[in-house]
Design an enzyme around this catalytic site. Structure first.
Site, PDB file in Angstrom:
ATOM      1  CB  CYS A   1      -0.885  -0.001   1.235  1.00  0.00           C
ATOM      2  SG  CYS A   1      -1.898   1.483   1.425  1.00  0.00           S
TER       3      CYS A   1
ATOM      4  CB  CYS B   1      -0.095   2.271   5.738  1.00  0.00           C
ATOM      5  SG  CYS B   1      -0.860   0.747   5.152  1.00  0.00           S
TER       6      CYS B   1
ATOM      7  CB  CYS C   1      -3.962   3.084   5.841  1.00  0.00           C
ATOM      8  SG  CYS C   1      -3.921   2.796   4.056  1.00  0.00           S
TER       9      CYS C   1
ATOM     10  CB  CYS D   1      -9.903  -4.346 -11.022  1.00  0.00           C
ATOM     11  SG  CYS D   1      -9.657  -3.158 -12.328  1.00  0.00           S
TER      12      CYS D   1
END
Length: 165
Positions: free
Chosen positions: A73, A76, A122, A144
């Protein structure tokens, strides 16, 4: 080598920004629009825009599908997808057949058709998951994902039993 934005880091939930103003200081405007406001990047943006995830993967590794590492991510640093779960769905966005267990939360959209996927740490918007489309993968699911929501970590470990499809 981190690809697609600022340096990779894993941030404990308690240390994450407390409000949207705080997130604006951590994310680029485009990242903020996707992760916090649930925007969607245009199709093929990640591949066709210099400095974005898939364009950098092609430049640095010669492929959008490196076999090693993981995708984290961008908000985070939580590892979300093993590299070998990425596949070519032809949809215009990075696609994965499964997330790292516990890393992604699924939230049904109000329309009842789509299921939103968010980072479980997060709660940043990643994209949507579609199931039962007939892809030849172990899960017949397609996560996706907006490329702008991800960062590639080439040296991140992944289990030996995770195989590419």
């Amino acid at each position: 080598v981190p690809v697609g934005g600022r340096g990779v880091r894993t941030v404990a939930r308690a240390s994450l920004p407390a409000d949207e103003k705080g997130w604006m200081t951590v994310l680029s405007p485009n990242q903020f629009a996707v992760l916090r406001n649930k925007a969607t990047e245009p199709p093929n943006f990640s591949e066709s825009t210099a400095g974005e995830l898939e364009a950098d993967l092609k430049k640095d590794y010669g492929t959008k599908y490196p076999a090693d590492g993981a995708y984290a991510c961008v908000g985070c640093g939580t590892p979300l997808y093993y590299a070998r779960t990425k596949f070519n769905s032809g949809c215009g966005w990075p696609a994965f057949f499964d997330g790292i267990p516990g890393a992604i939360k699924e939230i049904p959209d109000a329309d009842g058709y789509r299921v939103e996927i968010v980072c479980s740490n997060c709660e940043g918007h990643l994209g949507h998951v579609f199931k039962g489309e007939g892809f030849p993968s172990p899960t017949d699911a397609r996560h996706c994902v907006n490329g702008i929501a991800l960062r590639y970590e080439s040296d991140a470990p992944q289990p030996d039993d995770v195989t590419a499809k």
